[in-house]
Design an enzyme around this catalytic site. Sequence first.
Site, short mmCIF file in Angstrom:
data_model
loop_
_atom_site.label_atom_id
_atom_site.label_comp_id
_atom_site.label_asym_id
_atom_site.label_seq_id
_atom_site.Cartn_x
_atom_site.Cartn_y
_atom_site.Cartn_z
N LYS A 136 0.85 -1.19 0.00
CA LYS A 136 0.00 0.00 0.00
C LYS A 136 0.88 1.24 0.00
CE LYS A 136 -4.56 0.19 0.40
NZ LYS A 136 -5.37 -0.58 -0.55
N PHE A 168 32.45 30.67 -7.45
CA PHE A 168 32.69 29.53 -8.36
C PHE A 168 33.65 30.00 -9.43
CE2 PHE A 168 31.36 26.52 -11.83
CZ PHE A 168 31.86 25.38 -11.20
N VAL A 175 29.31 23.96 -4.85
CA VAL A 175 28.35 23.10 -4.17
C VAL A 175 29.06 21.81 -3.74
CG1 VAL A 175 26.23 21.77 -4.45
CG2 VAL A 175 26.40 24.06 -5.45
N GLN A 176 29.93 21.30 -4.63
CA GLN A 176 30.63 20.04 -4.35
C GLN A 176 31.42 20.14 -3.05
OE1 GLN A 176 30.31 21.48 -7.38
NE2 GLN A 176 30.60 20.04 -9.07
N ARG A 235 28.43 35.08 -5.44
CA ARG A 235 27.18 34.74 -6.10
C ARG A 235 26.12 34.34 -5.07
NH1 ARG A 235 27.93 28.54 -8.62
NH2 ARG A 235 28.47 27.61 -6.61
N ASN A 242 21.32 23.07 -7.94
CA ASN A 242 21.85 24.43 -7.86
C ASN A 242 20.80 25.35 -8.49
OD1 ASN A 242 23.44 26.68 -7.65
ND2 ASN A 242 25.13 25.90 -8.92
N HIS A 272 19.67 28.42 -9.80
CA HIS A 272 20.39 29.61 -10.30
C HIS A 272 19.55 30.89 -10.22
CE1 HIS A 272 23.21 26.64 -11.75
NE2 HIS A 272 22.30 26.10 -12.54
N THR A 326 -3.47 -5.63 0.15
CA THR A 326 -2.91 -4.31 0.47
C THR A 326 -3.81 -3.60 1.47
OG1 THR A 326 -3.96 -3.10 -1.36
CG2 THR A 326 -1.84 -4.18 -1.82
N ASP A 327 -5.09 -3.93 1.47
CA ASP A 327 -5.98 -3.35 2.49
C ASP A 327 -5.58 -3.83 3.90
OD1 ASP A 327 -8.50 -1.72 3.01
OD2 ASP A 327 -8.86 -3.57 4.14
O1 LIG Z 1 28.98 24.90 -7.42
C1 LIG Z 1 28.91 24.71 -8.63
N1 LIG Z 1 29.34 23.51 -9.14
C2 LIG Z 1 29.31 23.23 -10.47
O2 LIG Z 1 29.70 22.12 -10.90
C3 LIG Z 1 28.82 24.24 -11.33
N2 LIG Z 1 28.67 24.31 -12.68
C4 LIG Z 1 28.14 25.52 -12.97
O3 LIG Z 1 27.83 25.91 -14.14
N3 LIG Z 1 27.96 26.24 -11.84
C5 LIG Z 1 28.39 25.46 -10.79
N4 LIG Z 1 28.45 25.67 -9.46
#
Ligand SMILES: O=c1[nH]c(=O)c2[nH]c(=O)[nH]c2[nH]1
Length: 300
Positions: free
Chosen positions: A11, A160, A226-227, A177, A253, A255, A58-59
Amino acid sequence: MSQLSYARYGKDNVRLYKVDKNEQTGVHTVVEQTVQVLLEGDIETSYTQADNSVVVATDTQKQTVYILAKQHPISPPEKFAAVLGTHFITQYPHIHAAHVKIVQHRWTRMTVDGKPHPHSFLRDGAEVRVVESVTRENEGISLRSKIEKLLVLKSTGSAFHGFHRDEYTRLAETWDRILSTEIEAGWKWKLFKSLAEVEQVDFDAAWQAARDITLKVFAEDNSASVQATMYKMCDRILAAVPLVEAVDYSLPNKHYFEVDLSWHKGLKNTGKDATVFAPQTDPNGLIQCTVTRKSSKAKL
Ligand SMILES: O=c1[nH]c(=O)c2[nH]c(=O)[nH]c2[nH]1
């Protein structure tokens, strides 16, 4: 000619609400969840020979969710998922694994006249707390806890630059940014041998630690990407919760594009002067990782 190669059924979208009423204080505590149960086992004949004798309806699974919710605490959701999974594999000898997913929605106590209200709550955002569990006969209970749909933004403190450039590259480097993402963070627990083992764990403390670390690192890190920022989050959660084997993030991300307004009386709205932006819905970057402790192998 053909053979059944995958079979699970159950369910989905079982909506559940439970209230705890403290008779002494009059304070109520509420929990709302959406539960999914999928069972696996000796159920092939129900598909291949129309044999319903092996089918736990499932009930029945839905009714079981309500009954066990009455008999057990449903929060933390990790423990309730383990209770449900253990029930299904012990109640039915031909059911060998139970997959239980619980999505817990927010009901945050209202503050009225500066005081916590005893029985009124508000939905403060789309964020949910999620548990994905598998209880498998002769193996144990595997649990993965998650935070999903936690939307965050910082208006500076993110850069970045230095990324690979070639003839396909158009993006300009930036030292300042906007960074915004909808956090999806998961942490996988060590395999628990039994329900008794699950009962020992403070899942609420781990969820609070993971959430606090996520927000603190997001806010305070001078983000190179971000990574790099998400790896720091993973590393700190692994350090904070010893029973967790792996931490994963999946971060879109989101934007925010500068809008060139120079065509209008030379208005300055780029670089340092940018104050008005156009939030983008798509396309978006999507950055994912799983981080484990050094001794175990990362599954990429
Ligand atoms: O933090 C980021 N990682 C990326 O891999 C990436 N690629 C991108 O165009 N902007 C960003 N920003």
